[in-house]
Design a protein around this motif. Structure first.
Motif, mmCIF file in Angstrom:
data_model
loop_
_atom_site.group_PDB
_atom_site.id
_atom_site.type_symbol
_atom_site.label_atom_id
_atom_site.label_comp_id
_atom_site.label_asym_id
_atom_site.label_seq_id
_atom_site.Cartn_x
_atom_site.Cartn_y
_atom_site.Cartn_z
ATOM 1 N N VAL A 153 42.222 32.833 -11.843
ATOM 2 C CA VAL A 153 42.706 34.183 -12.164
ATOM 3 C C VAL A 153 41.539 35.164 -12.044
ATOM 4 O O VAL A 153 40.467 34.931 -12.629
ATOM 5 C CB VAL A 153 43.275 34.221 -13.598
ATOM 6 N N VAL A 165 48.093 38.298 -16.823
ATOM 7 C CA VAL A 165 47.257 37.143 -16.467
ATOM 8 C C VAL A 165 46.134 36.897 -17.461
ATOM 9 O O VAL A 165 45.385 35.928 -17.326
ATOM 10 C CB VAL A 165 46.669 37.321 -15.046
ATOM 11 N N LEU A 191 46.120 30.164 -11.434
ATOM 12 C CA LEU A 191 47.430 30.405 -10.836
ATOM 13 C C LEU A 191 47.740 29.279 -9.849
ATOM 14 O O LEU A 191 46.849 28.830 -9.120
ATOM 15 C CB LEU A 191 47.464 31.737 -10.092
ATOM 16 N N LEU A 196 51.564 31.649 -12.869
ATOM 17 C CA LEU A 196 50.508 31.502 -13.874
ATOM 18 C C LEU A 196 50.733 30.206 -14.658
ATOM 19 O O LEU A 196 51.767 30.023 -15.295
ATOM 20 C CB LEU A 196 50.525 32.704 -14.828
#
Length: 207
Positions: A153, A165, A191, A196
């Protein structure tokens, strides 16, 4: 000698239950009548559902029964097509994220490598090669999982906090940072092909 008519037996005739004579033609007519009766009995024994089904097979296109049957058929086709599309989407999604559980189990390995690299300050020259080896191992590991769709991320100190996120685990006050900016990264997030699987845990600045 006189013949007794009562004792005569006709050569081609037959007696019925009342003793009356009838010929073969009459017998055939009776048999035919019995067959017609059986056919009529068969037709009468059809249920309402069976009669309705026969009607659906032979009605004209302008009949209300035909329109009703056509509507039922079209709805059934539409329902079958929707089920087919839903099963196809579910199958594609299952194949796309089939390795999610395995990759999620590997995240603690990456966390430990990140933790080891975070405490490399003030090391002597003898430990530098060890740090370089850990860093290379982490990069190789990331390249391997990236081939399966796992990516880090995006997060850095000074970035704006994104609840999609990022996960805020606390707040701090840093004068050089604006409000709601990331002040510290506690744990990296990941991810998998756009989904996610773990948010990045961060400290958020509150001015």
């Amino acid at each position: 000698m006189t013949k007794d008519k009562n004792n005569e037996v006709p050569i081609t005739g037959l007696y019925d239950d009342e003793g009356k004579i009838f010929n073969e033609a009459q017998g055939e007519n009776l048999d035919a009548t019995d067959e017609v009766g059986e056919e009529e009995a068969t037709e009468v024994s059809l249920s309402q559902e069976e009669l309705h089904a026969l009607c659906l097979e032979s009605v004209c296109p302008e009949c209300d029964v035909f329109k009703e049957a056509e509507g039922i058929r079209l709805r059934a086709l539409a329902d079958a097509e929707n089920v087919k599309k839903r099963l196809f989407r579910e199958n594609e999604e299952m194949k796309k994220y089939a390795g999610e559980s395995v990759l999620a189990d590997l995240l603690p390995v990456l966390d430990n490598l990140d933790l080891a690299l975070a405490h490399t300050g003030n090391l002597d020259d003898a430990c530098k090669n060890f740090v370089i080896g850990v860093d290379m191992t982490r990069k190789l590991f990331l390249d391997a999982v990236k081939g399966h769709g796992l990516v880090v991320v995006p997060v850095a100190v000074g970035n704006d906090f994104d609840p999609e996120v990022h996960e805020a685990v606390g707040t701090v006050q840093e004068p050089e940072l604006a409000d709601n900016q990331i002040a510290q990264i506690i744990q990296g997030g990941y991810l998998l092909k756009g989904r996610l699987i773990r948010p990045a845990k961060v400290m958020v600045n509150k001015a």
